[in-house]
Design an enzyme around this catalytic site. Sequence first.
Site, PDB file in Angstrom:
ATOM      1  N   GLY A  94       0.821  -1.218   0.000  1.00  0.00           N
ATOM      2  CA  GLY A  94       0.000   0.000   0.000  1.00  0.00           C
ATOM      3  C   GLY A  94       0.848   1.257   0.000  1.00  0.00           C
ATOM      4  O   GLY A  94       2.070   1.210   0.153  1.00  0.00           O
ATOM      5  N   GLY A  96       2.620   3.684   1.440  1.00  0.00           N
ATOM      6  CA  GLY A  96       3.188   3.935   2.760  1.00  0.00           C
ATOM      7  C   GLY A  96       3.766   5.329   2.912  1.00  0.00           C
ATOM      8  O   GLY A  96       4.037   5.784   4.020  1.00  0.00           O
ATOM      9  N   GLY A 130       7.161   7.439   6.103  1.00  0.00           N
ATOM     10  CA  GLY A 130       6.260   8.096   5.162  1.00  0.00           C
ATOM     11  C   GLY A 130       6.885   9.244   4.397  1.00  0.00           C
ATOM     12  O   GLY A 130       6.203   9.944   3.652  1.00  0.00           O
ATOM     13  N   ASP A 256       4.255  -4.825  -7.398  1.00  0.00           N
ATOM     14  CA  ASP A 256       3.650  -3.579  -6.914  1.00  0.00           C
ATOM     15  C   ASP A 256       4.207  -2.366  -7.665  1.00  0.00           C
ATOM     16  O   ASP A 256       3.693  -1.257  -7.510  1.00  0.00           O
ATOM     17  CB  ASP A 256       3.868  -3.412  -5.403  1.00  0.00           C
ATOM     18  CG  ASP A 256       5.320  -3.553  -5.004  1.00  0.00           C
ATOM     19  OD1 ASP A 256       5.937  -4.579  -5.340  1.00  0.00           O
ATOM     20  OD2 ASP A 256       5.857  -2.631  -4.365  1.00  0.00           O
TER      21      ASP A 256
END
Length: 498
Positions: A94, A96, A130, A256
């Site tokens: 996902g 991040g 992040g 991904d």
Amino acid sequence: MNDAARSTKLFAFDNSYARMPERFYSRLSPTPVGRPQLIRLNQALAAELGLDAAALASPEGVEVLAGNRVADGSEPLAQAYAGHQFGGFVPQLGDGRAILLGEVVDRSGRRRDIQLKGSGPTPYSRRGDGRAALGPVLREFIVSEAMAALGIPTTRSLAAVATGEFVLREDALPGAVLTRVAASHIRVGTFQFFAVRRDVDAIRALADHVIGRHYPEAANAANPYRAMLDAVIARQADLVARWLGVGFIHGVMNTDNMSIAGETIDYGPCAFMDAYHPSTVFSSIDANGRYAYANQPQIAQWNLARLTETLLPLLGETEDERMASGQAAIMAFGGLFEAAYSGVMRAKLGLSEPKAGDLDLAHGLLDLMAASRADMTLTFRALAQAVDDPVADAVVAQSFTDQGAFAEWALKWRGRLALEAVSPEAQKQLMTSANPAFIPRNHLVEEAIAHAVRDGDFGPFETLVDVLARPFDEQPGRERHQLPPRPEEEVKQTFCGT
Ligand code: AMP
Ligand code: MG
């Protein structure tokens, strides 16, 4: 989670992904940063997107691009996805360190994602902060924009903003936020996220979204999902063929990092080869050479087989039907890739009309280049300049240790060129538009980053981006940007640098 202020009408957002089921993403705003400062705004891209560049570069605009302010109409969210990383499956990855601000419809009617990368933690950050360091942000800006100028499908870079904060990696490094633009950020791993959860409804909804957004013609097929899969496979075959044509090595072809829309995405430890060799690897984390230059077609097919598995429930009524359909789809990759690659190499050799043996001719040259470690870009460019002047073959021959072998190859090449109904001028035109003079050479990218990170000097970065915006033009005064590295300048390894 944050307190980003609202306001400002900078984008005419229309957010189709935010209307997908809740389990597709987590809604949250970016986390504000200390002292945002615009590094570069991509004026041409802003215009293409129908955005007001001056407004984006204003203090309020920069606050939006830094994540300190949420623009009107934005429905910020982090997308869920999974993925095979270096062959191992991770059921939850996902966004991040990225947040989708929303979607805009560009001037030519194409829907495009506007995403901030490096915008703070999300529910998918795992142990990460992040954030993004300045170096990787500049690298992605330089290389993605160079790819676009080379005519290769890619995500784009709308802006880079310094955060005025440090990120802790091995050292404390200046932080930055990249505004990334993509046809969409849906990946092979997005389908895998739902497949591993046996969520067939979600897979169907995602596939319907992808068909509507990227492959509308598939909707009319007997099985739209199979048609979508075929289209994704064809686009990836074409994309990887184009990468090979310019010596690009993605470096982290995890599922991904493979876009369903067929764009190059996620510029981590990527690099362009200087000296041609098929086994070239740059990434420090790719010890086994899984993602080496010449492995990329097989890896693409492997990734697409993983995509095919996720779509199996939609490919037929019976188990046999589904398996047969999936197998036929994935087996087509080889032929599609070869056709695309032949097309790429033919153009590089100045050939407009396909003939049997063209690929062998190209391989003949590439083998000589590999044996001589010839600079890929310079050699093809020199060949382009020699096409209408056989005497200039002697100049090209200097790239090769075995000049006699090259002369023999050049004879075959000229024999083949003579079979074309096209004028020498047209052949030269074809070759100079297929063989760039400028690529984002590693040592120049690293040099631009070093000046920015060490001294806050963005001059070399600005120059490099400008030069790479016109890769097929001769640019007097920019000879340095055309040359391969001197031995002491050579960059042998690239890092993920997340
Ligand atoms: P990448 O290697 O950039 O494709 O990222 C792989 C996964 O790690 C993705 O889920 C990213 O969102 C996540 N990730 C990478 N860097 C960070 C970071 N600094 N903070 C949080 N997540 C990250
Ligand atoms: Mg990624």
